[in-house]
Write a protein that holds these residues in place. Structure first.
Motif, PDB file in Angstrom:
ATOM      1  N   TYR A 189       0.829  -1.205   0.000  1.00 40.82           N
ATOM      2  CA  TYR A 189       0.000   0.000   0.000  1.00 40.82           C
ATOM      3  C   TYR A 189       0.864   1.256   0.000  1.00 40.82           C
ATOM      4  CZ  TYR A 189      -3.062   3.647   1.886  1.00 40.82           C
ATOM      5  OH  TYR A 189      -3.732   4.819   2.101  1.00 40.82           O
ATOM      6  N   GLU A 239      -6.914   6.770   6.832  1.00 40.42           N
ATOM      7  CA  GLU A 239      -7.181   5.375   7.169  1.00 40.42           C
ATOM      8  C   GLU A 239      -8.600   4.945   6.819  1.00 40.42           C
ATOM      9  OE1 GLU A 239      -6.048   4.367  11.141  1.00 40.42           O
ATOM     10  OE2 GLU A 239      -4.121   5.400  11.008  1.00 40.42           O
ATOM     11  N   TYR A 240      -9.556   5.825   6.961  1.00 40.82           N
ATOM     12  CA  TYR A 240     -10.960   5.462   6.792  1.00 40.82           C
ATOM     13  C   TYR A 240     -11.443   5.582   5.345  1.00 40.82           C
ATOM     14  CZ  TYR A 240     -11.031  10.509   6.794  1.00 40.82           C
ATOM     15  OH  TYR A 240     -10.759  11.817   6.504  1.00 40.82           O
ATOM     16  N   GLN A 300      -9.898   3.139  -0.094  1.00 43.24           N
ATOM     17  CA  GLN A 300      -9.164   1.959   0.360  1.00 43.24           C
ATOM     18  C   GLN A 300      -9.677   0.699  -0.341  1.00 43.24           C
ATOM     19  OE1 GLN A 300      -6.604   1.829   2.367  1.00 43.24           O
ATOM     20  NE2 GLN A 300      -6.632   3.658   3.619  1.00 43.24           N
ATOM     21  N   THR A 301     -10.970   0.617  -0.538  1.00 43.26           N
ATOM     22  CA  THR A 301     -11.545  -0.584  -1.138  1.00 43.26           C
ATOM     23  C   THR A 301     -11.851  -0.414  -2.618  1.00 43.26           C
ATOM     24  OG1 THR A 301     -13.724   0.135  -0.343  1.00 43.26           O
ATOM     25  CG2 THR A 301     -12.549  -1.447   0.997  1.00 43.26           C
ATOM     26  N   PHE A 309     -18.201   2.177   7.885  1.00 39.80           N
ATOM     27  CA  PHE A 309     -17.247   1.240   7.302  1.00 39.80           C
ATOM     28  C   PHE A 309     -17.985  -0.019   6.880  1.00 39.80           C
ATOM     29  CE2 PHE A 309     -17.448   0.352  11.823  1.00 39.80           C
ATOM     30  CZ  PHE A 309     -17.509  -1.032  11.903  1.00 39.80           C
ATOM     31  N   ALA A 319     -13.883  -3.161   4.086  1.00 39.00           N
ATOM     32  CA  ALA A 319     -13.002  -2.042   4.405  1.00 39.00           C
ATOM     33  C   ALA A 319     -12.285  -2.262   5.729  1.00 39.00           C
ATOM     34  CB  ALA A 319     -13.803  -0.742   4.446  1.00 39.00           C
ATOM     35  N   LYS A 320     -12.989  -2.773   6.722  1.00 37.92           N
ATOM     36  CA  LYS A 320     -12.370  -3.014   8.024  1.00 37.92           C
ATOM     37  C   LYS A 320     -11.184  -3.956   7.893  1.00 37.92           C
ATOM     38  CE  LYS A 320     -13.230  -4.926  12.628  1.00 37.92           C
ATOM     39  NZ  LYS A 320     -14.228  -5.471  13.578  1.00 37.92           N
ATOM     40  N   ILE A 335      -8.311  -2.106   6.030  1.00 38.86           N
ATOM     41  CA  ILE A 335      -7.718  -1.057   6.858  1.00 38.86           C
ATOM     42  C   ILE A 335      -6.808  -1.657   7.923  1.00 38.86           C
ATOM     43  CG2 ILE A 335      -8.241   0.711   8.584  1.00 38.86           C
ATOM     44  CD1 ILE A 335     -10.818   1.278   6.898  1.00 38.86           C
ATOM     45  N   GLN A 336      -7.279  -2.729   8.568  1.00 40.27           N
ATOM     46  CA  GLN A 336      -6.480  -3.344   9.629  1.00 40.27           C
ATOM     47  C   GLN A 336      -5.220  -4.012   9.086  1.00 40.27           C
ATOM     48  OE1 GLN A 336      -9.490  -5.787  11.551  1.00 40.27           O
ATOM     49  NE2 GLN A 336      -9.863  -4.220  13.111  1.00 40.27           N
ATOM     50  N   ARG A 373      -3.494  -2.741   6.556  1.00 34.17           N
ATOM     51  CA  ARG A 373      -2.605  -1.661   6.122  1.00 34.17           C
ATOM     52  C   ARG A 373      -2.151  -0.774   7.275  1.00 34.17           C
ATOM     53  NH1 ARG A 373      -5.895   0.156   0.603  1.00 34.17           N
ATOM     54  NH2 ARG A 373      -5.134  -1.563  -0.703  1.00 34.17           N
ATOM     55  N   THR A 423      -4.152   0.956  14.015  1.00 37.12           N
ATOM     56  CA  THR A 423      -5.206   1.946  13.847  1.00 37.12           C
ATOM     57  C   THR A 423      -6.038   2.122  15.111  1.00 37.12           C
ATOM     58  OG1 THR A 423      -7.107   2.604  12.502  1.00 37.12           O
ATOM     59  CG2 THR A 423      -6.847   0.243  12.923  1.00 37.12           C
TER      60      THR A 423
END
Length: 336
Positions: free
Chosen positions: A52, A91-92, A96-97, A269, A273-274, A277-278, A280, A284
């Motif tokens: 990432y 982050e959110y 991301q997705t 979220f 995505a969760k 995110i976790q 990457r 967090t």
């Protein structure tokens, strides 16, 4: 903040035939960015987090061949892209997705062709006003020092009787846009938030203070102004911090008299995505405990976790009160 400089740039050979492409390459060369002349991008890494971060530090200069524009409700009639992905590492972020496992940044060099597509849509819809969003999958301000493309678009819309532009940014490098002939045809929206959110989750973006200064500059330049307050989060002292945000915002705007738009979005979220995110952001602090949320059906066929009804109502009522208290020329476009 220091402007974004990629670690590597790939150059689609098509771009070397375009004046904008040549200018972008010259800027990258002056910044000593290693260049590879191919449109095949390779991103490597030993973990999702490393892949990432390597992607975020990689640029592809290419062309946007899109001829059919997607709708962009509720922000605008249509959306278009001068770039894709973003130098920020929020982050959110929903990107991301939506932008896959390797979200490298694309810069489109064929601005004239993009503007011609926009012109066709405007002509077809005359005499109605047609609005366009240029920040749905990117942050154009974060890359403007490399492209200069947004400035050209702003002046294009400034000369258009029936076209209007909307953009949103978390960046503050706006000086090159202050003296453009915008004719109030571009609504300049800032993504703003409490200090806690900016400091913990909006990495490599402008600070709270830098955004307030950029707001002041854009207001003095006479642009129509709006704000996206997103994602609104509940955390310790959240009410006090959002109160500070709107008080500071009022000060930054000074005697600005035109209507100010607000778009309010609570934190949400998806399960996908969760997980991403976790992977990457190992440490967090994002609150993504499903038991603290309720499910809401999203417009793109996925369930999202949002705050429970009582908390959501509290957020909406409190933020609305702060806006109405500080601004008598405000328009809250939506809360979601």
């Amino acid at each position: 903040m220091i402007n974004y400089v990629p670690n590597k740039a790939y150059i689609d050979p098509k771009c070397l035939k375009l004046e904008r492409g040549k200018q972008i390459v010259e800027k990258l060369e002056k910044l000593n960015v290693p260049l590879e002349y191919t449109k095949k991008v390779e991103i490597k890494g030993d973990s999702p987090a490393e892949i990432y971060m390597n992607a975020k530090n990689t640029v592809l200069v290419t062309v946007n061949s899109q001829k059919k524009l997607a709708p962009c409700r509720p922000s605008a009639d249509y959306q278009f892209s001068l770039t894709s992905s973003c130098p920020g590492n929020c982050e959110y972020c929903y990107l991301q997705t939506t932008q896959g496992e390797k979200p490298y940044i694309k810069i489109f060099a064929n601005v004239e062709e993009i503007l011609q597509v926009i012109d066709d849509y405007i002509e077809e819809n005359k005499p109605n006003i047609t609005t366009f969003e240029c920040a749905s999958i990117t942050d154009p301000i974060g890359l403007e020092h490399l492209t200069g493309s947004l400035g050209e678009c702003i002046e294009y819309f400034g000369g258009s009787d029936y076209g209007r532009l909307r953009l949103v940014t978390k960046f503050a490098d706006v000086d090159s846009l202050l003296n453009l002939k915008h004719n109030k045809h571009t609504r300049f929206r800032f993504s703003i938030n409490a200090k806690y959110v900016i400091q913990n989750f909006e990495h490599k973006t402008a600070s709270f203070e830098e955004r307030m200064e950029a707001v002041r500059k854009i207001a003095e330049a006479g642009y129509p102004i709006g704000f996206i307050v997103a994602p609104i989060m509940i955390f310790d002292n959240w009410q006090q911090q959002y109160n500070e945000l709107f008080e500071r915002l009022k000060g930054a705007l000074g005697n600005y008299q035109e209507q100010i738009s607000f778009e309010l979005i609570q934190h949400r979220f998806t399960a996908t995505a969760k997980e991403l995110i976790q992977s990457r952001f190992k440490n967090t602090k994002l609150d993504m405990e499903e038991q603290n949320r309720q499910l809401k059906w999203g417009p793109y066929g996925k369930f999202k976790y949002v705050y429970k009804k009582e908390q959501s109502i509290d957020i909406k009522n409190y933020i609305t009160k702060l806006i109405n208290t500080n601004f008598n020329n405000s328009n809250i476009e939506y809360f979601t």
